[in-house]
Design an enzyme around this catalytic site. Structure first.
Site, PDB file in Angstrom:
ATOM      1  N   HIS A  86       0.866  -1.033  -0.039  1.00  0.00           N
ATOM      2  CA  HIS A  86       0.014   0.205   0.010  1.00  0.00           C
ATOM      3  C   HIS A  86       1.033   1.181   0.077  1.00  0.00           C
ATOM      4  CE1 HIS A  86      -3.972  -1.584   1.554  1.00  0.00           C
ATOM      5  NE2 HIS A  86      -3.440  -2.312   0.631  1.00  0.00           N
ATOM      6  N   TYR A 214      -9.579   5.371   6.876  1.00  0.00           N
ATOM      7  CA  TYR A 214     -10.148   6.063   8.311  1.00  0.00           C
ATOM      8  C   TYR A 214     -10.876   6.933   8.327  1.00  0.00           C
ATOM      9  CZ  TYR A 214      -5.437   3.526   9.763  1.00  0.00           C
ATOM     10  OH  TYR A 214      -4.383   2.694  10.029  1.00  0.00           O
ATOM     11  N   PRO A 306      -4.779   0.802  18.761  1.00  0.00           N
ATOM     12  CA  PRO A 306      -4.624   0.513  17.360  1.00  0.00           C
ATOM     13  C   PRO A 306      -4.898   1.341  16.121  1.00  0.00           C
ATOM     14  CG  PRO A 306      -6.697  -0.504  18.122  1.00  0.00           C
ATOM     15  CD  PRO A 306      -6.157   0.219  19.243  1.00  0.00           C
ATOM     16  N   LYS A 310       0.395   0.281  15.086  1.00  0.00           N
ATOM     17  CA  LYS A 310       1.920   0.271  15.475  1.00  0.00           C
ATOM     18  C   LYS A 310       2.138  -1.040  16.139  1.00  0.00           C
ATOM     19  CE  LYS A 310       3.295   3.624  13.502  1.00  0.00           C
ATOM     20  NZ  LYS A 310       3.697   3.118  12.142  1.00  0.00           N
ATOM     21  N   TYR A 398       3.525   6.898   9.868  1.00  0.00           N
ATOM     22  CA  TYR A 398       2.642   5.612   9.580  1.00  0.00           C
ATOM     23  C   TYR A 398       3.494   4.822   8.927  1.00  0.00           C
ATOM     24  CZ  TYR A 398      -1.611   3.049   8.149  1.00  0.00           C
ATOM     25  OH  TYR A 398      -2.543   1.995   8.052  1.00  0.00           O
TER      26      TYR A 398
HETATM   27  P1  RFL Z   1       1.353 -11.124  21.736  1.00  0.00           P
HETATM   28  O1  RFL Z   1       1.015 -11.238  20.615  1.00  0.00           O
HETATM   29  O2  RFL Z   1       0.126 -10.723  22.842  1.00  0.00           O
HETATM   30  O3  RFL Z   1       2.079 -12.339  22.362  1.00  0.00           O
HETATM   31  C1  RFL Z   1       2.389 -12.748  23.710  1.00  0.00           C
HETATM   32  C2  RFL Z   1       2.440 -14.185  23.567  1.00  0.00           C
HETATM   33  O4  RFL Z   1       2.655 -14.838  24.943  1.00  0.00           O
HETATM   34  C3  RFL Z   1       1.873 -15.579  25.106  1.00  0.00           C
HETATM   35  N1  RFL Z   1       1.975 -15.839  26.719  1.00  0.00           N
HETATM   36  C4  RFL Z   1       2.465 -16.600  27.613  1.00  0.00           C
HETATM   37  N2  RFL Z   1       3.267 -17.704  27.290  1.00  0.00           N
HETATM   38  C5  RFL Z   1       4.088 -18.092  28.218  1.00  0.00           C
HETATM   39  N3  RFL Z   1       3.493 -18.226  29.489  1.00  0.00           N
HETATM   40  C6  RFL Z   1       2.874 -17.248  30.019  1.00  0.00           C
HETATM   41  N4  RFL Z   1       2.470 -16.917  31.050  1.00  0.00           N
HETATM   42  C7  RFL Z   1       1.913 -16.515  29.067  1.00  0.00           C
HETATM   43  N5  RFL Z   1       1.301 -15.397  29.036  1.00  0.00           N
HETATM   44  C8  RFL Z   1       1.093 -15.113  27.582  1.00  0.00           C
HETATM   45  C9  RFL Z   1       0.652 -15.472  24.619  1.00  0.00           C
HETATM   46  O5  RFL Z   1      -0.322 -16.731  24.329  1.00  0.00           O
HETATM   47  C10 RFL Z   1       0.997 -14.877  23.407  1.00  0.00           C
HETATM   48  O6  RFL Z   1       1.332 -15.995  22.172  1.00  0.00           O
HETATM   49  O7  RFL Z   1       2.600  -9.922  22.040  1.00  0.00           O
HETATM   50  P2  RFL Z   1       3.726  -9.311  21.101  1.00  0.00           P
HETATM   51  O8  RFL Z   1       4.491 -10.530  20.796  1.00  0.00           O
HETATM   52  O9  RFL Z   1       4.208  -8.287  22.174  1.00  0.00           O
HETATM   53  O10 RFL Z   1       2.816  -8.690  19.997  1.00  0.00           O
HETATM   54  C11 RFL Z   1       2.340  -7.677  20.234  1.00  0.00           C
HETATM   55  C12 RFL Z   1       1.173  -7.709  19.040  1.00  0.00           C
HETATM   56  O11 RFL Z   1       0.240  -8.880  19.129  1.00  0.00           O
HETATM   57  C13 RFL Z   1       0.272  -6.433  19.127  1.00  0.00           C
HETATM   58  O12 RFL Z   1       0.878  -5.384  19.649  1.00  0.00           O
HETATM   59  C14 RFL Z   1      -0.642  -6.146  17.969  1.00  0.00           C
HETATM   60  O13 RFL Z   1      -1.332  -6.930  17.806  1.00  0.00           O
HETATM   61  C15 RFL Z   1      -1.385  -4.827  18.136  1.00  0.00           C
HETATM   62  N6  RFL Z   1      -2.193  -4.409  16.867  1.00  0.00           N
HETATM   63  C16 RFL Z   1      -1.585  -4.077  15.750  1.00  0.00           C
HETATM   64  N7  RFL Z   1      -0.218  -3.967  15.652  1.00  0.00           N
HETATM   65  C17 RFL Z   1       0.204  -3.391  14.377  1.00  0.00           C
HETATM   66  O14 RFL Z   1       1.269  -3.287  14.363  1.00  0.00           O
HETATM   67  N8  RFL Z   1      -0.828  -3.156  13.441  1.00  0.00           N
HETATM   68  C18 RFL Z   1      -1.832  -3.249  13.182  1.00  0.00           C
HETATM   69  O15 RFL Z   1      -2.478  -3.016  12.349  1.00  0.00           O
HETATM   70  C19 RFL Z   1      -2.579  -3.928  14.634  1.00  0.00           C
HETATM   71  N9  RFL Z   1      -3.796  -3.952  14.715  1.00  0.00           N
HETATM   72  C20 RFL Z   1      -3.609  -4.855  17.065  1.00  0.00           C
HETATM   73  C21 RFL Z   1      -4.326  -4.469  15.703  1.00  0.00           C
HETATM   74  C22 RFL Z   1      -4.380  -5.438  18.116  1.00  0.00           C
HETATM   75  C23 RFL Z   1      -5.503  -5.623  18.296  1.00  0.00           C
HETATM   76  N10 RFL Z   1      -6.100  -6.515  18.964  1.00  0.00           N
HETATM   77  C24 RFL Z   1      -7.027  -7.270  19.104  1.00  0.00           C
HETATM   78  C25 RFL Z   1      -5.562  -6.054  20.544  1.00  0.00           C
HETATM   79  C26 RFL Z   1      -5.868  -4.520  15.834  1.00  0.00           C
HETATM   80  C27 RFL Z   1      -6.440  -5.110  17.077  1.00  0.00           C
HETATM   81  C28 RFL Z   1      -7.848  -5.461  17.196  1.00  0.00           C
HETATM   82  C1  PHB Z   2      -6.221  -4.016  10.422  1.00  0.00           C
HETATM   83  O1  PHB Z   2      -6.252  -4.275   9.399  1.00  0.00           O
HETATM   84  O2  PHB Z   2      -6.476  -5.011  11.352  1.00  0.00           O
HETATM   85  C2  PHB Z   2      -5.799  -2.819  10.964  1.00  0.00           C
HETATM   86  C3  PHB Z   2      -5.441  -1.944  10.003  1.00  0.00           C
HETATM   87  C4  PHB Z   2      -5.108  -0.496  10.284  1.00  0.00           C
HETATM   88  C5  PHB Z   2      -5.284  -0.230  11.759  1.00  0.00           C
HETATM   89  C6  PHB Z   2      -5.445  -1.238  12.787  1.00  0.00           C
HETATM   90  C7  PHB Z   2      -5.715  -2.589  12.484  1.00  0.00           C
HETATM   91  O3  PHB Z   2      -4.868   1.092  12.202  1.00  0.00           O
END
Ligand code: RFL
Ligand code: PHB
Length: 411
Positions: A86, A214, A306, A310, A398
């Site tokens: 993109h 957005y 989110p 990031k 971004y």
């Molecule tokens: P994670 O992915 O939460 O992984 C942590 C892992 O640790 C495990 N765990 C354990 N394992 C052993 N012993 C324990 N006691 C444990 N406790 C937990 C868990 O099962 C898991 O597998 O953390 P990490 O690696 O720091 O990664 C962070 C990302 O997952 C998070 O920041 C992103 O998903 C946030 N996020 C987005 N980030 C982006 O860069 N771009 C995006 O577009 C974006 N969109 C989003 C998002 C997060 C969302 N939600 C659901 C929170 C959109 C959404 C809706």
């Molecule tokens: C997504 O595709 O899940 C997504 C995209 C952009 C954002 C957050 C989530 O800012």
């Protein structure tokens, strides 16, 4: 014997490795991969199953720096084929969409590729090169964080085990045990909770346009995104206490269309909803991101709302800094770079916090906003979409701020 671990007593179920990693999310998996490339052994322990972590739908946007490091370290093959490149995003308000051309403004781009796809690619790479990931662990605790050899205790299939390490990486996400194992008083917490959440859906419908939208609408924020040429990902601002059971598929589509539709008649394609969930919004940072021989990385140390896409990118940036410090230590015995881990990360973390907070503040409807706040918000959207300087600042953040690590991955 599994590479990455050496049993030191078969009766006591003890293992030894250089870096013990708690959590197989993007942070833990990428750290293990980067360490492996530098000849450093690690073992990952993960509370969930392989299938669970490979199917958990979360982030979708990879910054240029994340894309580059995946490519440079041999993880990018499927992303290059299936990821969607993109060059811009659209910002909608007052029923018009305004394009921000990130590539024109910064020379960089982002790739839309699901976080669970990155996780799959990293798990494959780790297991394919003989790395050890222990899934489904229970009763995880960490000990002796200030000793030369900290220890991770856990149970696997009912058997208690100890993993003795030189260092522990706490990559266990926001609700994990690593941050919580640090004595109270050793960390300072910075926290902000927002008065809204995101209701997110995955829809079995082909994206109706290439770039993300957005939208700030009087009924609240909406985001149009995608996962593949067949699957659309959409979000709606909702109340944090919202019960998902109150949202029928029809209600979700009607709200999405109202908020996203523009005067030009563009709207997302509709299709069966494959998954829906409500995610609260929070900004959170702990300082420092280290205690003794425990390093926190990713969501265990910080959370961003989110809106700026990031969270995962920040997690990958943290572990690049950590792997760099550990590599310097194991190569030369010099722990200066490692000692600067928290400071190096936090400088960037706070800039990303600022951007994520700012994107959130311009795009959402705040329940306590008065008419002045409302006019100011519209003026800000108008500025950012009409001034090249304003648009460039958004675009620069971004696509991702630079992370310059001298001689990163130098063999
Ligand atoms: P994670 O992915 O939460 O992984 C942590 C892992 O640790 C495990 N765990 C354990 N394992 C052993 N012993 C324990 N006691 C444990 N406790 C937990 C868990 O099962 C898991 O597998 O953390 P990490 O690696 O720091 O990664 C962070 C990302 O997952 C998070 O920041 C992103 O998903 C946030 N996020 C987005 N980030 C982006 O860069 N771009 C995006 O577009 C974006 N969109 C989003 C998002 C997060 C969302 N939600 C659901 C929170 C959109 C959404 C809706
Ligand atoms: C997504 O595709 O899940 C997504 C995209 C952009 C954002 C957050 C989530 O800012």
């Amino acid at each position: 014997m599994e590479p990455g671990s050496v049993p030191i007593s078969s009766e006591e179920k003890m293992m030894r490795t250089q870096v013990g990693i708690v959590g197989a999310g993007p942070a833990g998996l990428m750290l293990a991969h980067l360490l492996h490339l530098q000849g450093i052994e690690s073992v990952i322990i993960e509370a969930r199953s392989r299938q669970y972590i490979e199917e958990r739908v979360r982030a979708g946007v990879l910054e240029q720096g994340t894309v580059d490091i995946l490519n440079r370290t041999g993880i990018g093959e499927r992303m290059r084929k299936e990821g969607l490149l993109h060059h811009g995003i659209e910002i909608g308000f007052q029923e018009k969409r305004h394009r921000i051309d990130m590539t024109d403004l910064t020379g960089k781009a982002v790739v839309v590729y699901g976080q669970h796809e990155v996780v799959k690619d990293l798990v494959n790479a780790r297991l394919g090169s003989g790395g050890k990931i222990v899934f489904n662990v229970e009763q995880v605790s960490i000990h002796r964080l200030n000793d030369e050899h900290p220890v991770i205790h856990f149970s696997e299939n009912g058997t208690l085990e100890q993993l003795h390490c030189d260092y522990i990486a706490g990559c266990d996400g926001f609700h994990g045990i690593c941050r919580q194992s640090i004595p109270e008083g050793a960390l300072t917490v910075y926290d902000r909770i927002y008065p809204f959440a995101w209701l997110g859906i995955l829809a079995d419908a082909p994206p109706s346009q290439e770039e993300l939208v957005y939208a700030n609408h009087e009924r609240g924020f909406a985001l149009y995104s995608m996962r593949s040429p067949k699957v659309t990902r959409l979000y709606l601002q909702c109340d944090p206490a919202e019960d998902i059971a109150n949202w029928s598929d029809d209600r979700i589509w009607s709200e999405l269309l109202t908020r996203l539709i523009g005067v030009d008649g563009w709207q997302p394609n509709q299709g069966p909803i494959l998954q829906k969930s409500v995610t609260p919004m929070r900004s959170f940072v702990v300082e420092p991101m280290q205690y003794g021989r425990l390093f926190l990385a990713g969501d265990s140390a910080h959370i961003v709302p989110p809106t700026g896409a990031k969270g995962m990118n920040l997690a990958i940036a943290d572990v690049r800094v950590l792997a760099h410090g550990l590599a310097a230590y194991y190569k030369s015995g010099n722990s200066e770079t490692l000692a600067a881990y928290s400071e190096t990360c936090l400088r960037r973390v706070w800039k990303v916090q600022r951007f994520s907070w700012w994107m959130t503040s311009i795009l959402h409807r705040f329940p306590d906003a008065n008419s002045f706040d409302q006019r100011r918000q519209t003026a800000e959207l108008d500025y950012v979409t009409s001034s090249e300087a304003g648009a460039r600042s958004l675009a620069e953040n971004y696509v991702g701020l630079p992370l310059n690590l001298a001689n990163e991955l130098a063999g």
